[in-house]
Design a protein around this motif. Structure first.
Motif, PDB file in Angstrom:
ATOM      1  N   ASP A   1      40.800  64.964  23.439  1.00 21.17           N
ATOM      2  CA  ASP A   1      40.883  63.620  22.878  1.00 21.17           C
ATOM      3  C   ASP A   1      40.361  62.646  23.926  1.00 21.17           C
ATOM      4  O   ASP A   1      41.109  62.022  24.655  1.00 21.17           O
ATOM      5  N   MET A   2      39.024  62.565  23.965  1.00 23.70           N
ATOM      6  CA  MET A   2      38.367  61.771  24.998  1.00 23.70           C
ATOM      7  C   MET A   2      38.799  60.307  24.931  1.00 23.70           C
ATOM      8  O   MET A   2      39.105  59.698  25.941  1.00 23.70           O
ATOM      9  N   ARG A   3      38.844  59.771  23.713  1.00 26.81           N
ATOM     10  CA  ARG A   3      39.204  58.349  23.578  1.00 26.81           C
ATOM     11  C   ARG A   3      40.582  58.066  24.163  1.00 26.81           C
ATOM     12  O   ARG A   3      40.749  57.146  24.978  1.00 26.81           O
TER      13      ARG A   3
ATOM     14  N   THR B   1      27.837  56.912  37.767  1.00 29.06           N
ATOM     15  CA  THR B   1      27.661  55.820  36.809  1.00 29.06           C
ATOM     16  C   THR B   1      27.415  56.324  35.393  1.00 29.06           C
ATOM     17  O   THR B   1      27.732  55.642  34.409  1.00 29.06           O
ATOM     18  N   ASN B   2      26.852  57.534  35.278  1.00 28.60           N
ATOM     19  CA  ASN B   2      26.575  58.097  33.955  1.00 28.60           C
ATOM     20  C   ASN B   2      27.842  58.231  33.100  1.00 28.60           C
ATOM     21  O   ASN B   2      27.783  58.230  31.879  1.00 28.60           O
ATOM     22  N   LEU B   3      28.992  58.325  33.793  1.00 28.74           N
ATOM     23  CA  LEU B   3      30.268  58.388  33.081  1.00 28.74           C
ATOM     24  C   LEU B   3      30.450  57.135  32.214  1.00 28.74           C
ATOM     25  O   LEU B   3      30.897  57.215  31.066  1.00 28.74           O
ATOM     26  N   LEU B   4      30.070  55.975  32.756  1.00 28.44           N
ATOM     27  CA  LEU B   4      30.197  54.723  31.993  1.00 28.44           C
ATOM     28  C   LEU B   4      29.182  54.692  30.847  1.00 28.44           C
ATOM     29  O   LEU B   4      29.478  54.218  29.747  1.00 28.44           O
ATOM     30  N   ARG B   5      27.992  55.208  31.120  1.00 24.86           N
ATOM     31  CA  ARG B   5      26.951  55.286  30.082  1.00 24.86           C
ATOM     32  C   ARG B   5      27.459  56.128  28.913  1.00 24.86           C
ATOM     33  O   ARG B   5      27.314  55.768  27.747  1.00 24.86           O
ATOM     34  N   ARG B   6      28.117  57.249  29.256  1.00 28.62           N
ATOM     35  CA  ARG B   6      28.649  58.138  28.222  1.00 28.62           C
ATOM     36  C   ARG B   6      29.753  57.444  27.424  1.00 28.62           C
ATOM     37  O   ARG B   6      29.798  57.541  26.187  1.00 28.62           O
ATOM     38  N   VAL B   7      30.653  56.759  28.132  1.00 25.48           N
ATOM     39  CA  VAL B   7      31.760  56.070  27.453  1.00 25.48           C
ATOM     40  C   VAL B   7      31.202  54.974  26.535  1.00 25.48           C
ATOM     41  O   VAL B   7      31.671  54.798  25.408  1.00 25.48           O
ATOM     42  N   ASN B   8      30.178  54.275  27.002  1.00 20.37           N
ATOM     43  CA  ASN B   8      29.540  53.270  26.145  1.00 20.37           C
ATOM     44  C   ASN B   8      29.037  53.887  24.848  1.00 20.37           C
ATOM     45  O   ASN B   8      29.277  53.383  23.759  1.00 20.37           O
TER      46      ASN B   8
ATOM     47  N   GLU C   1      29.652  57.001  23.470  1.00 22.77           N
ATOM     48  CA  GLU C   1      30.534  57.804  22.615  1.00 22.77           C
ATOM     49  C   GLU C   1      31.783  57.056  22.159  1.00 22.77           C
ATOM     50  O   GLU C   1      32.401  57.440  21.172  1.00 22.77           O
ATOM     51  N   LEU C   2      32.177  56.012  22.900  1.00 28.76           N
ATOM     52  CA  LEU C   2      33.422  55.329  22.547  1.00 28.76           C
ATOM     53  C   LEU C   2      33.196  53.854  22.234  1.00 28.76           C
ATOM     54  O   LEU C   2      34.134  53.063  22.267  1.00 28.76           O
ATOM     55  N   ASP C   3      31.927  53.509  21.999  1.00 28.33           N
ATOM     56  CA  ASP C   3      31.626  52.148  21.612  1.00 28.33           C
ATOM     57  C   ASP C   3      32.190  51.136  22.619  1.00 28.33           C
ATOM     58  O   ASP C   3      32.909  50.203  22.245  1.00 28.33           O
ATOM     59  N   ALA C   4      31.848  51.345  23.885  1.00 29.32           N
ATOM     60  CA  ALA C   4      32.279  50.421  24.937  1.00 29.32           C
ATOM     61  C   ALA C   4      31.076  49.609  25.418  1.00 29.32           C
ATOM     62  O   ALA C   4      29.937  49.912  25.051  1.00 29.32           O
ATOM     63  N   ASP C   5      31.345  48.565  26.225  1.00 28.17           N
ATOM     64  CA  ASP C   5      30.219  47.742  26.700  1.00 28.17           C
ATOM     65  C   ASP C   5      30.243  47.565  28.222  1.00 28.17           C
ATOM     66  O   ASP C   5      30.061  46.469  28.738  1.00 28.17           O
ATOM     67  N   PHE C   6      30.478  48.664  28.932  1.00 26.73           N
ATOM     68  CA  PHE C   6      30.370  48.619  30.395  1.00 26.73           C
ATOM     69  C   PHE C   6      28.960  48.174  30.779  1.00 26.73           C
ATOM     70  O   PHE C   6      27.970  48.705  30.249  1.00 26.73           O
ATOM     71  N   ASP C   7      28.861  47.206  31.694  1.00 25.85           N
ATOM     72  CA  ASP C   7      27.579  46.805  32.269  1.00 25.85           C
ATOM     73  C   ASP C   7      27.338  47.702  33.487  1.00 25.85           C
ATOM     74  O   ASP C   7      28.003  47.561  34.518  1.00 25.85           O
ATOM     75  N   LEU C   8      26.406  48.647  33.337  1.00 24.09           N
ATOM     76  CA  LEU C   8      26.202  49.651  34.398  1.00 24.09           C
ATOM     77  C   LEU C   8      25.776  49.025  35.718  1.00 24.09           C
ATOM     78  O   LEU C   8      25.966  49.599  36.786  1.00 24.09           O
ATOM     79  N   GLU C   9      25.189  47.840  35.625  1.00 28.20           N
ATOM     80  CA  GLU C   9      24.747  47.145  36.841  1.00 28.20           C
ATOM     81  C   GLU C   9      25.916  46.467  37.554  1.00 28.20           C
ATOM     82  O   GLU C   9      25.777  46.044  38.698  1.00 28.20           O
TER      83      GLU C   9
ATOM     84  N   LEU D   1      36.384  48.280  24.701  1.00 29.47           N
ATOM     85  CA  LEU D   1      36.229  49.692  24.338  1.00 29.47           C
ATOM     86  C   LEU D   1      36.957  49.890  23.013  1.00 29.47           C
ATOM     87  O   LEU D   1      38.193  49.843  22.969  1.00 29.47           O
ATOM     88  N   GLY D   2      36.174  50.080  21.969  1.00 28.11           N
ATOM     89  CA  GLY D   2      36.754  50.296  20.648  1.00 28.11           C
ATOM     90  C   GLY D   2      37.838  49.294  20.308  1.00 28.11           C
ATOM     91  O   GLY D   2      38.924  49.685  19.894  1.00 28.11           O
ATOM     92  N   GLY D   3      37.567  48.000  20.533  1.00 27.30           N
ATOM     93  CA  GLY D   3      38.514  46.958  20.153  1.00 27.30           C
ATOM     94  C   GLY D   3      39.527  46.598  21.235  1.00 27.30           C
ATOM     95  O   GLY D   3      40.162  45.558  21.169  1.00 27.30           O
ATOM     96  N   LYS D   4      39.687  47.446  22.261  1.00 25.89           N
ATOM     97  CA  LYS D   4      40.602  47.104  23.362  1.00 25.89           C
ATOM     98  C   LYS D   4      39.818  46.433  24.481  1.00 25.89           C
ATOM     99  O   LYS D   4      38.635  46.708  24.670  1.00 25.89           O
ATOM    100  N   ARG D   5      40.494  45.558  25.232  1.00 32.23           N
ATOM    101  CA  ARG D   5      39.828  44.893  26.353  1.00 32.23           C
ATOM    102  C   ARG D   5      40.476  45.298  27.665  1.00 32.23           C
ATOM    103  O   ARG D   5      41.702  45.401  27.755  1.00 32.23           O
ATOM    104  N   PHE D   6      39.645  45.529  28.660  1.00 38.90           N
ATOM    105  CA  PHE D   6      40.128  45.877  29.996  1.00 38.90           C
ATOM    106  C   PHE D   6      39.552  44.888  30.999  1.00 38.90           C
ATOM    107  O   PHE D   6      38.352  44.617  30.982  1.00 38.90           O
ATOM    108  N   SER D   7      40.419  44.340  31.847  1.00 43.47           N
ATOM    109  CA  SER D   7      39.975  43.368  32.848  1.00 43.47           C
ATOM    110  C   SER D   7      39.799  44.036  34.196  1.00 43.47           C
ATOM    111  O   SER D   7      40.604  44.900  34.580  1.00 43.47           O
TER     112      SER D   7
END
Ligand code: AVJ
Length: 320
Positions: free
Chosen positions: A16-18, A216-223, A225-233, A262-268
């Motif tokens: 359950d990756m999410r 960094t590819n971990l963030l690319r994958r999460v973006n 597969e889990l509809d997230a918006d990590f800015d890789l830069e 990430l899928g409707g949740k926000r992380f600061s």
């Protein structure tokens, strides 16, 4: 004669990756499980890491296996049932098969497609090999489809993959493999050694930035597969040897105050706050023997390279 190929699918439940990613990012000290590094691109990046000049473990371990394969086979015993948890592309076992001549080679991997491709190619190279592939999650308890094989049993766990576990989890894992294969079984395991911090730091901070890409590819994958918006830069790779914990830590450090959804949740994230993405524990030969002893093994033999960078151990499970 041609290789005999058998396949057992234990239908490992999809992780359950999410839920795991959300739980990791919700902690006071944010963390992500390293197993999610290995999507297609992540696996390619890891393969590229193993060929970097700074990343000594892979080529050093291969040298040890090539040099001492005969002796390893003498200790492990020929005609054994040989299990490899997390076999991946089954590359390193090729270096031992000629000498080991196992009765059955049993690769166990969670990735069904990768496993099937790898054993098909192995069967082409090793004409007389009996292969029994098992699709299972070796990090969760599982039972092997062991037949009435009265012969020797052994496990092969190369690559210092044991270093991804903290020592307590590592001990539990070793114990589980021992209980799976039984008293008198052997474990051939590759373990990266404690060394000069500058060499360890260089191995995880290569000049070409491949390890940074891998992290960094971990963030690319999460973006993706889990509809997230990590800015890789907006995150930078950090890896350093923590000498009191005897481990390399990898982190992704936020370069600014920012929010990620990430899928409707926000992380600061505060500027400088990190996501801890991986530990890679290092051992001395004695330190690893102590851990193996606590897991119920006796050390039979250890091989290292001339510079003591890496070790391969033969352990025997159970007393007497
Ligand atoms: C596959 C866990 C053994 O810890 O050296 C390599 C992974 N991470 N570079 C390691 C890794 C960054 C590797 N293991």
């Amino acid at each position: 004669m041609s290789a005999r190929l058998l396949f057992t699918d234990l239908h490992p439940p999809p992780a359950d990756m999410r839920a795991e990613i959300i739980a990791g990012l919700s902690r006071l000290r944010k963390q992500l499980p390293p197993k999610y590094f290995y999507d297609r691109r992540g696996s390619q990046l890891f393969d590229a890491i193993t060929e970097l000049p700074e990343y000594y473990p892979t080529r050093t371990e291969i040298g040890i296996l090539e040099r001492h394969g005969g002796e390893m086979a003498d200790l492990v015993g020929r005609e054994a049932l040989l299990v490899e948890p997390g076999s991946g592309s089954s590359y390193k076992i090729r270096l031992l098969l000629q000498a080991l001549k196992p009765a059955v080679y049993m690769p166990v991997d969670i990735s069904r497609e990768h496993l099937l491709e790898s054993v098909a190619s192995l069967a082409e190279s090793f004409d007389e090999l009996e292969i029994h592939a098992v699709c299972a999650d070796y990090s969760a308890p599982f039972a092997l489809p062991l037949g009435v094989n009265g012969g020797a049993r052994a496990a092969f766990f190369p690559g210092s993959s044991i270093g991804n576990f903290d020592p307590d989890r590592g001990r539990q894992f070793l114990e589980r493999i021992g209980n799976l294969l039984g008293t008198g079984s052997r474990l051939l395991i590759g373990v990266d050694l404690i060394k000069d911090a500058s060499m360890l730091n260089a191995a995880y901070n290569d000049a070409r930035g491949v390890t940074a890409d891998f992290n960094t590819n971990l963030l690319r994958r999460v973006n993706r597969e889990l509809d997230a918006d990590f800015d890789l830069e907006a995150f930078r790779h950090e890896a350093y040897y923590n000498s009191s914990e005897k481990r390399i830590e990898m982190h992704l450090v936020s370069i600014a105050d920012q929010q990620v959804s990430l899928g409707g949740k926000r992380f600061s994230f505060r500027a400088g706050e990190s996501i801890h993405t991986e530990n890679s524990y290092k051992y001395s030969v004695d330190g690893f023997h102590a851990l193996a002893g606590e897991a119920g093994y006796q050390a039979e033999r250890v091989w290292t390279d001339a510079d003591d960078l890496f070790s391969v151990h033969c352990l025997r499970f159970g007393s007497g």
